[in-house]
Scaffold this motif. Structure first.
Motif, PDB file in Angstrom:
ATOM      1  N   UNK A 148       0.836  -1.203   0.000  1.00 29.64           N
ATOM      2  CA  UNK A 148       0.000   0.000   0.000  1.00 29.64           C
ATOM      3  C   UNK A 148       0.872   1.255   0.000  1.00 29.64           C
ATOM      4  N   UNK A 149       1.942   1.244   0.777  1.00 27.50           N
ATOM      5  CA  UNK A 149       2.838   2.398   0.823  1.00 27.50           C
ATOM      6  C   UNK A 149       3.516   2.618  -0.525  1.00 27.50           C
ATOM      7  N   UNK A 150       3.978   1.540  -1.154  1.00 27.57           N
ATOM      8  CA  UNK A 150       4.598   1.674  -2.464  1.00 27.57           C
ATOM      9  C   UNK A 150       3.607   2.190  -3.502  1.00 27.57           C
ATOM     10  N   UNK A 151       2.360   1.711  -3.421  1.00 23.11           N
ATOM     11  CA  UNK A 151       1.338   2.179  -4.360  1.00 23.11           C
ATOM     12  C   UNK A 151       1.087   3.674  -4.201  1.00 23.11           C
ATOM     13  N   UNK A 152       1.304   4.203  -2.983  1.00 23.46           N
ATOM     14  CA  UNK A 152       1.133   5.636  -2.744  1.00 23.46           C
ATOM     15  C   UNK A 152       2.371   6.450  -3.059  1.00 23.46           C
ATOM     16  N   UNK A 177      11.140   5.277   3.243  1.00 21.76           N
ATOM     17  CA  UNK A 177       9.889   5.770   3.834  1.00 21.76           C
ATOM     18  C   UNK A 177       9.012   4.607   4.303  1.00 21.76           C
ATOM     19  N   UNK A 178       8.949   3.531   3.508  1.00 19.95           N
ATOM     20  CA  UNK A 178       8.170   2.356   3.909  1.00 19.95           C
ATOM     21  C   UNK A 178       8.765   1.733   5.156  1.00 19.95           C
ATOM     22  N   UNK A 179      10.106   1.735   5.272  1.00 21.83           N
ATOM     23  CA  UNK A 179      10.760   1.169   6.446  1.00 21.83           C
ATOM     24  C   UNK A 179      10.410   1.972   7.698  1.00 21.83           C
ATOM     25  N   UNK A 180      10.454   3.312   7.598  1.00 16.61           N
ATOM     26  CA  UNK A 180      10.136   4.135   8.768  1.00 16.61           C
ATOM     27  C   UNK A 180       8.686   3.958   9.195  1.00 16.61           C
ATOM     28  N   UNK A 181       7.770   3.869   8.250  1.00 14.53           N
ATOM     29  CA  UNK A 181       6.346   3.763   8.571  1.00 14.53           C
ATOM     30  C   UNK A 181       6.012   2.420   9.204  1.00 14.53           C
ATOM     31  N   UNK A 182       6.638   1.352   8.742  1.00 18.87           N
ATOM     32  CA  UNK A 182       6.325   0.008   9.244  1.00 18.87           C
ATOM     33  C   UNK A 182       7.204  -0.420  10.420  1.00 18.87           C
ATOM     34  N   UNK A 183       8.241   0.346  10.713  1.00 21.44           N
ATOM     35  CA  UNK A 183       9.137  -0.018  11.800  1.00 21.44           C
ATOM     36  C   UNK A 183      10.160  -1.057  11.407  1.00 21.44           C
ATOM     37  N   UNK A 184      10.355  -1.270  10.115  1.00 22.40           N
ATOM     38  CA  UNK A 184      11.358  -2.212   9.639  1.00 22.40           C
ATOM     39  C   UNK A 184      12.630  -1.474   9.237  1.00 22.40           C
ATOM     40  N   UNK A 185      13.671  -2.230   8.979  1.00 16.95           N
ATOM     41  CA  UNK A 185      14.848  -1.670   8.331  1.00 16.95           C
ATOM     42  C   UNK A 185      14.607  -1.685   6.825  1.00 16.95           C
ATOM     43  N   UNK A 186      15.458  -0.983   6.084  1.00 16.84           N
ATOM     44  CA  UNK A 186      15.319  -1.019   4.627  1.00 16.84           C
ATOM     45  C   UNK A 186      15.563  -2.428   4.086  1.00 16.84           C
ATOM     46  N   UNK A 187      16.491  -3.149   4.771  1.00 19.88           N
ATOM     47  CA  UNK A 187      16.722  -4.542   4.357  1.00 19.88           C
ATOM     48  C   UNK A 187      15.478  -5.396   4.586  1.00 19.88           C
ATOM     49  N   UNK A 188      14.755  -5.113   5.682  1.00 20.81           N
ATOM     50  CA  UNK A 188      13.535  -5.865   5.959  1.00 20.81           C
ATOM     51  C   UNK A 188      12.480  -5.619   4.898  1.00 20.81           C
ATOM     52  N   UNK A 189      12.312  -4.361   4.458  1.00 17.23           N
ATOM     53  CA  UNK A 189      11.350  -4.038   3.400  1.00 17.23           C
ATOM     54  C   UNK A 189      11.758  -4.731   2.099  1.00 17.23           C
ATOM     55  N   UNK A 190      13.041  -4.646   1.764  1.00 16.24           N
ATOM     56  CA  UNK A 190      13.539  -5.281   0.536  1.00 16.24           C
ATOM     57  C   UNK A 190      13.313  -6.788   0.561  1.00 16.24           C
ATOM     58  N   UNK A 191      13.486  -7.400   1.730  1.00 12.29           N
ATOM     59  CA  UNK A 191      13.273  -8.842   1.872  1.00 12.29           C
ATOM     60  C   UNK A 191      11.832  -9.216   1.522  1.00 12.29           C
ATOM     61  N   UNK A 192      10.877  -8.474   2.064  1.00 10.98           N
ATOM     62  CA  UNK A 192       9.473  -8.770   1.779  1.00 10.98           C
ATOM     63  C   UNK A 192       9.155  -8.549   0.306  1.00 10.98           C
ATOM     64  N   UNK A 193       9.656  -7.497  -0.286  1.00 11.16           N
ATOM     65  CA  UNK A 193       9.386  -7.216  -1.688  1.00 11.16           C
ATOM     66  C   UNK A 193       9.995  -8.286  -2.582  1.00 11.16           C
ATOM     67  N   UNK A 194      11.169  -8.776  -2.215  1.00  7.38           N
ATOM     68  CA  UNK A 194      11.803  -9.829  -3.004  1.00  7.38           C
ATOM     69  C   UNK A 194      10.974 -11.109  -2.934  1.00  7.38           C
ATOM     70  N   UNK A 195      10.483 -11.445  -1.740  1.00  7.41           N
ATOM     71  CA  UNK A 195       9.654 -12.656  -1.591  1.00  7.41           C
ATOM     72  C   UNK A 195       8.391 -12.571  -2.442  1.00  7.41           C
ATOM     73  N   UNK A 196       7.738 -11.410  -2.426  1.00  7.75           N
ATOM     74  CA  UNK A 196       6.516 -11.239  -3.196  1.00  7.75           C
ATOM     75  C   UNK A 196       6.804 -11.254  -4.694  1.00  7.75           C
ATOM     76  N   UNK A 228       4.664  -5.282  -9.356  1.00  2.88           N
ATOM     77  CA  UNK A 228       4.294  -5.857  -8.063  1.00  2.88           C
ATOM     78  C   UNK A 228       3.038  -5.189  -7.517  1.00  2.88           C
ATOM     79  N   UNK A 229       2.981  -3.867  -7.597  1.00  8.27           N
ATOM     80  CA  UNK A 229       1.801  -3.137  -7.130  1.00  8.27           C
ATOM     81  C   UNK A 229       0.587  -3.478  -8.004  1.00  8.27           C
ATOM     82  N   UNK A 230       0.806  -3.573  -9.317  1.00 10.93           N
ATOM     83  CA  UNK A 230      -0.300  -3.925 -10.213  1.00 10.93           C
ATOM     84  C   UNK A 230      -0.855  -5.300  -9.881  1.00 10.93           C
ATOM     85  N   UNK A 231       0.022  -6.258  -9.594  1.00  9.22           N
ATOM     86  CA  UNK A 231      -0.427  -7.601  -9.208  1.00  9.22           C
ATOM     87  C   UNK A 231      -1.216  -7.553  -7.904  1.00  9.22           C
TER      88      UNK A 231
END
Length: 240
Positions: A157-161, A167-186, A198-201
């Motif tokens: 949702x944050x990426x779609x916005x 910025x996604x890391x700060x909002x969710x309380x993750x590190x940038x590596x944590x955000x990248x990990x989730x995006x890579x998995x998806x 990814x957002x379109x899917x």
């Protein structure tokens, strides 16, 4: 000569009456709700009524020449072999075959074909009057809904916005590596080549709510699944 003329005069009404009864039989054949077909001794369809054609998802004329045992698959090959042998020996019994087939709506149906040998004389090669009895069906299983972890839905949702990884890391309380990990998995899971895809899917799969701004997940945390796999440094794990 007079005798021949008399016989001819008598034959004309007989032929006319035969035509009348043939037309009546065909009308009944077309209107009866039971699926019925007339096949040759090898099982090729010669004539089928609309009810039989409806079970095959086609028109009656398109069934002509089709093998009835290809349209309706026998559940036991031994049954068919025994019936074929009986027909070669010109036995006149009623034969029944358990069959299954795919209905026009996609459901798998099962039932019974009943074949009666019929002919104008005992010496003539019989045709088969085949009737189908539907006993039940199994509806195809619906595809399970696509689910993601709450933190993954939030990142999408944050990426779609328009948010960046930081910025996604700060909002969710993750590190940038944590955000990248989730995006890579998806991306691997959905075969997405980049973040735009990814957002379109995510919208196409119902992960993000359509017609909402700012973008938001379409489901609540209670409806999503927990993240699977080891936690990464700085990653906040989703609760069940």
């Amino acid at each position: 000569m007079e005798a021949n003329r008399a016989r001819m005069d008598q034959a004309e009404p007989d032929r006319a009456e035969a035509v009348v009864w043939r037309n009546r039989a065909l009308t009944l054949f077309d209107r009866v709700a039971v699926p019925v077909a007339v096949c040759d001794v090898h099982g090729a369809v010669l004539l089928a009524n609309p009810a039989m054609a409806a079970e095959c998802g086609t028109a009656p004329g398109r069934l002509r020449g089709r093998d009835v045992l290809e349209l309706f698959s026998p559940r036991e090959a031994g049954q068919v072999a025994r019936i074929a042998q009986a027909l070669r020996l010109r036995h006149r019994s009623r034969y029944q075959v358990a069959v299954r087939w795919r209905g026009p709506g996609g459901a798998e149906r099962h039932g019974e074909l009943t074949a009666d040998p019929v002919s104008d004389s005992a010496d003539a090669t019989p045709t088969l009057l085949v009737m189908l009895r539907v006993l039940g069906e199994r509806t195809p299983c619906a595809e399970p809904p696509v689910r993601v972890a709450p933190v993954q839905a939030r990142i999408l949702a944050l990426l779609a916005g328009g948010a960046t990884t930081a910025q996604a890391a700060r909002t969710t309380g993750l590190t940038t590596d944590g955000v990248t990990y989730h995006l890579r998995r998806l991306s691997v899971r959905w075969g997405a080549a980049n973040r735009t895809e990814l957002v379109a899917r995510a919208y196409a799969l119902g992960i993000l709510a359509p017609g909402t701004w700012p973008p938001a997940p379409a489901v609540t945390e209670a409806d999503t699944e927990q993240v699977v796999g080891p936690a990464r440094p700085g990653e906040v794990r989703a609760r069940r």
